[in-house]
Design an enzyme around this catalytic site. Structure first.
Site, PDB file in Angstrom:
ATOM      1  N   LYS A  56      31.321 -45.366  18.048  1.00 44.07           N
ATOM      2  CA  LYS A  56      31.245 -44.558  17.943  1.00 44.07           C
ATOM      3  C   LYS A  56      30.996 -42.934  19.416  1.00 44.07           C
ATOM      4  O   LYS A  56      29.894 -43.886  19.400  1.00 44.07           O
ATOM      5  CB  LYS A  56      30.760 -43.748  16.834  1.00 44.07           C
ATOM      6  CG  LYS A  56      31.934 -42.824  15.858  1.00 44.07           C
ATOM      7  CD  LYS A  56      33.282 -42.700  15.654  1.00 44.07           C
ATOM      8  CE  LYS A  56      33.753 -41.867  14.708  1.00 44.07           C
ATOM      9  NZ  LYS A  56      35.210 -42.316  14.588  1.00 44.07           N
ATOM     10  N   ASP A  88      38.183 -38.141  16.538  1.00 42.81           N
ATOM     11  CA  ASP A  88      37.567 -37.578  15.488  1.00 42.81           C
ATOM     12  C   ASP A  88      37.871 -36.206  15.192  1.00 42.81           C
ATOM     13  O   ASP A  88      38.376 -35.191  16.084  1.00 42.81           O
ATOM     14  CB  ASP A  88      36.039 -38.183  15.884  1.00 42.81           C
ATOM     15  CG  ASP A  88      35.896 -38.367  13.979  1.00 42.81           C
ATOM     16  OD1 ASP A  88      36.473 -39.468  13.560  1.00 42.81           O
ATOM     17  OD2 ASP A  88      35.335 -37.730  13.249  1.00 42.81           O
TER      18      ASP A  88
HETATM   19  P1  NDP Z   1      39.901 -32.874  12.325  1.00 36.53           P
HETATM   20  O1  NDP Z   1      39.113 -31.807  13.453  1.00 36.53           O
HETATM   21  O2  NDP Z   1      41.438 -33.119  12.721  1.00 36.53           O
HETATM   22  O3  NDP Z   1      39.875 -32.013  10.851  1.00 36.53           O
HETATM   23  C1  NDP Z   1      38.722 -31.984  10.110  1.00 36.53           C
HETATM   24  C2  NDP Z   1      39.156 -31.084   9.355  1.00 36.53           C
HETATM   25  O4  NDP Z   1      37.941 -30.884   8.444  1.00 36.53           O
HETATM   26  C3  NDP Z   1      39.389 -29.233   9.640  1.00 36.53           C
HETATM   27  O5  NDP Z   1      40.135 -29.191   8.564  1.00 36.53           O
HETATM   28  C4  NDP Z   1      38.294 -29.019   9.301  1.00 36.53           C
HETATM   29  O6  NDP Z   1      37.430 -27.419   9.145  1.00 36.53           O
HETATM   30  C5  NDP Z   1      36.725 -29.597   7.815  1.00 36.53           C
HETATM   31  N1  NDP Z   1      35.916 -29.974   7.395  1.00 36.53           N
HETATM   32  C6  NDP Z   1      34.881 -30.388   8.897  1.00 36.53           C
HETATM   33  N2  NDP Z   1      33.845 -31.069   8.862  1.00 36.53           N
HETATM   34  C7  NDP Z   1      33.690 -30.077   7.407  1.00 36.53           C
HETATM   35  C8  NDP Z   1      32.520 -29.731   6.592  1.00 36.53           C
HETATM   36  N3  NDP Z   1      31.088 -29.624   7.232  1.00 36.53           N
HETATM   37  N4  NDP Z   1      32.631 -29.292   5.642  1.00 36.53           N
HETATM   38  C9  NDP Z   1      34.138 -29.174   5.267  1.00 36.53           C
HETATM   39  N5  NDP Z   1      34.977 -29.329   6.087  1.00 36.53           N
HETATM   40  C10 NDP Z   1      34.524 -29.943   7.460  1.00 36.53           C
HETATM   41  O7  NDP Z   1      39.377 -33.885  11.928  1.00 36.53           O
HETATM   42  P2  NDP Z   1      40.317 -35.318  11.553  1.00 36.53           P
HETATM   43  O8  NDP Z   1      41.452 -34.958  10.681  1.00 36.53           O
HETATM   44  O9  NDP Z   1      40.737 -35.839  12.620  1.00 36.53           O
HETATM   45  O10 NDP Z   1      38.976 -36.073  10.548  1.00 36.53           O
HETATM   46  C11 NDP Z   1      38.739 -35.838   9.513  1.00 36.53           C
HETATM   47  C12 NDP Z   1      38.264 -37.474   8.416  1.00 36.53           C
HETATM   48  O11 NDP Z   1      38.618 -38.336   9.140  1.00 36.53           O
HETATM   49  C13 NDP Z   1      36.773 -37.600   9.175  1.00 36.53           C
HETATM   50  O12 NDP Z   1      36.130 -37.164   8.467  1.00 36.53           O
HETATM   51  C14 NDP Z   1      37.187 -38.351   9.876  1.00 36.53           C
HETATM   52  O13 NDP Z   1      35.943 -39.003  10.598  1.00 36.53           O
HETATM   53  C15 NDP Z   1      38.179 -39.289   9.883  1.00 36.53           C
HETATM   54  N6  NDP Z   1      38.905 -39.888  10.765  1.00 36.53           N
HETATM   55  C16 NDP Z   1      39.521 -39.854  11.600  1.00 36.53           C
HETATM   56  C17 NDP Z   1      40.355 -40.075  12.000  1.00 36.53           C
HETATM   57  C18 NDP Z   1      41.463 -39.977  12.907  1.00 36.53           C
HETATM   58  O14 NDP Z   1      42.497 -41.145  13.929  1.00 36.53           O
HETATM   59  N7  NDP Z   1      41.266 -38.950  13.462  1.00 36.53           N
HETATM   60  C19 NDP Z   1      40.641 -41.851  12.192  1.00 36.53           C
HETATM   61  C20 NDP Z   1      39.859 -42.346  10.437  1.00 36.53           C
HETATM   62  C21 NDP Z   1      38.939 -41.298  10.363  1.00 36.53           C
HETATM   63  P3  NDP Z   1      37.237 -27.041   9.838  1.00 36.53           P
HETATM   64  O15 NDP Z   1      38.465 -26.381  10.844  1.00 36.53           O
HETATM   65  O16 NDP Z   1      36.963 -25.172   9.272  1.00 36.53           O
HETATM   66  O17 NDP Z   1      36.340 -27.067  10.907  1.00 36.53           O
END
Ligand code: NDP
Length: 449
Positions: free
Chosen positions: A122, A162
């Site tokens: 990662k 991510d």
């Molecule tokens: P994105 O950046 O597309 O979206 C993240 C979302 O979560 C946004 O709505 C963001 O809000 C919110 N967010 C991020 N940090 C925080 C925080 N500290 N507190 C509250 N809200 C938060 O990321 P992904 O959708 O890709 O990833 C989301 C989760 O899924 C993560 O845990 C990631 O590790 C996991 N994941 C992702 C994969 C992938 O293929 N993308 C695969 C497996 C797991 P804002 O817009 O305000 O930042």
């Protein structure tokens, strides 16, 4: 077990999220170590908790006003027993070495569960893409890759997206890698369709999280028809989790970002989801704007004085946390249970604190840990690598069917491992034991390296 935890904590006292992820695995694999003396003799826990390689580097870049900024870049190459290191890059101001190590550690077991040949890694940076222009994001990505490129490769280490790293960032990163290495290879996954990406990769994590949940429901002779669901986040995983729930006949009541959340009693339908996708992916706006377009919904801003998240206090049948780590604490999990939630499938990585998980499992909630439930993303990344090396691209139905089969197989593997150790339908124990055993056996086969 206590010994290994003391060692991990003494070595890196400040890496709290890493300690949390290790503790969970170490506690649940104890019966496996008890059955197999060789694992203890070969110090497998000591070896598996220490990354094979940690890369940290300076990322200097210039903003649109000519100001110089210096961010920190990371890549943790955790374990390559099962294949090249594989795992995403996260760009978020909260990123530090402990967070990247926890994610890399989780990734090792997740990749092991996918049935594909991938090690775990990662990376990322404390760069905040929010509020930056496209040109600034491009310059940052180029500066980041100017160092990372020498450490990665299609048979060595294959990063993906991510939090904060989506199609735009993968494009800029790939462009710079190609220029520096003078090679067009499958070194990153999550690429755009017309230059090497796979159909269904953007959808895969969210779809997979729902496919896994559907499998859990089947064990109770239920399905998603008319089920109400709480979803957090509004990024990649949340959007496609919502899409698949709708497709299976469920109703999504909430969606959020880091500033607050939306509750929509009528449900977030396809039209509203399209609005969210436009808002978050194209305009890069805040979720609060949703209520201007759909005044029937209610927006609640994050209140730092609260020790719980009101999103999780609404009545519903299922919950899919899809934002970030530790977003559901002990109080939230009690609220979820009181509100009638009987299933939680983690789209995000480690969104529930250990205390929250204990309550959920104790109360008989169907609980799917992220390393099993959200493995669909990396699984389709593995399929993207396979298509790249054959220089082919499979049709949408083919990739989606493979994804479905992989999620079914992970579900079955977790259940089998859990019942083999007398733990019934405990997906947490099952995922850790199955993921761990496969990696450790490969490590032992390959000798002390
Ligand atoms: P994105 O950046 O597309 O979206 C993240 C979302 O979560 C946004 O709505 C963001 O809000 C919110 N967010 C991020 N940090 C925080 C925080 N500290 N507190 C509250 N809200 C938060 O990321 P992904 O959708 O890709 O990833 C989301 C989760 O899924 C993560 O845990 C990631 O590790 C996991 N994941 C992702 C994969 C992938 O293929 N993308 C695969 C497996 C797991 P804002 O817009 O305000 O930042």
């Amino acid at each position: 077990m206590e010994q290994i935890m003391s060692l991990v904590k003494e070595r890196d006292p400040e890496q709290r999220e890493f300690h949390q992820a290790v503790q969970e695995v170490v506690e649940t694999v104890k019966p496996v170590l008890d059955r197999n003396m060789e694992y203890r003799q070969q110090a497998v826990l000591k070896r598996i908790t220490e990354p094979e390689r940690v890369i940290m580097f300076r990322v200097p870049w210039m903003d649109d006003d000519g100001q110089v900024h210096v961010n920190r870049g990371f890549r943790v190459e955790m374990n390559s027993a099962l294949g090249p290191y594989k795992g995403g890059l996260r760009f978020h101001p909260s990123v530090n070495l402990g967070i990247i190590k926890f994610l890399a550690f989780e990734q090792v077991f997740k990749n092991s569960l996918t049935t594909l040949s991938m090690g775990g890694g990662k990376g990322g940076s404390d760069f905040n893409p929010k509020g930056k222009s496209d040109a600034e994001v491009m310059r940052f990505c180029q500066a980041f890759m100017a160092e990372l490129y020498r450490h990665i490769g299609p048979n060595t280490d294959v990063p993906a997206g991510d939090i904060g790293v989506g199609a735009r960032e993968i494009g800029y990163l790939f462009g710079m890698y190609k220029k520096l290495s003078n090679e067009f290879t499958g070194v990153l996954t999550g690429k755009s369709l017309n230059w090497g990406g796979s159909l269904i990769r953007p959808e895969a994590t969210g779809y997979g999280t729902v496919y896994f949940a559907a499998e859990m429901l089947t064990t109770r002779n239920e399905n998603f028809e008319n089920k109400t669901c709480l979803v957090s986040g509004s990024g990649n995983v949340a959007q496609f989790t919502t899409e698949k729930i709708l497709e299976l006949g469920g109703k999504v009541l909430t969606i959020s970002d880091s500033s607050g959340y939306i509750y929509d009693e009528q449900g977030i339908d396809r039209e509203k989801l399209e609005y969210i996708q436009q808002l978050k992916n194209v305009r890069r706006g805040r979720i609060q704007e949703f209520v201007e377009k759909y005044p029937g919904a209610v927006y609640t801003a994050v209140d730092p004085a609260l020790d719980y998240n009101p999103l999780w206090a609404h009545k519903a049948d299922c919950a899919m946390p899809c934002a970030t780590q530790n977003e559901i604490n002990k109080k939230d999990s009690s609220n979820l249970i009181q509100g009638g939630v009987t299933l939680i499938s983690e789209g995000a990585n480690m969104p529930c604190t250990p205390e929250a998980v204990d309550i959920l499992i104790d109360q008989g909630v169907l609980y799917a840990p992220g390393k099993a439930a959200n493995a669909g993303g990396v699984a389709v990344s593995g399929l993207e690598m396979a298509q790249n090396s054959m220089r082919l691209s499979w049709p949408r139905e083919e990739v989606d069917n493979r994804l479905k089969q992989i999620m079914k197989s992970i579900h079955r593997t977790c259940l089998d491992a859990s019942s083999e150790y007398g733990m019934g339908q405990n997906y947490l124990v099952g995922a850790n034991i199955a993921g761990f055993t496969k990696v450790v056996n490969a490590m032992l086969d390959q000798g002390l390296v």
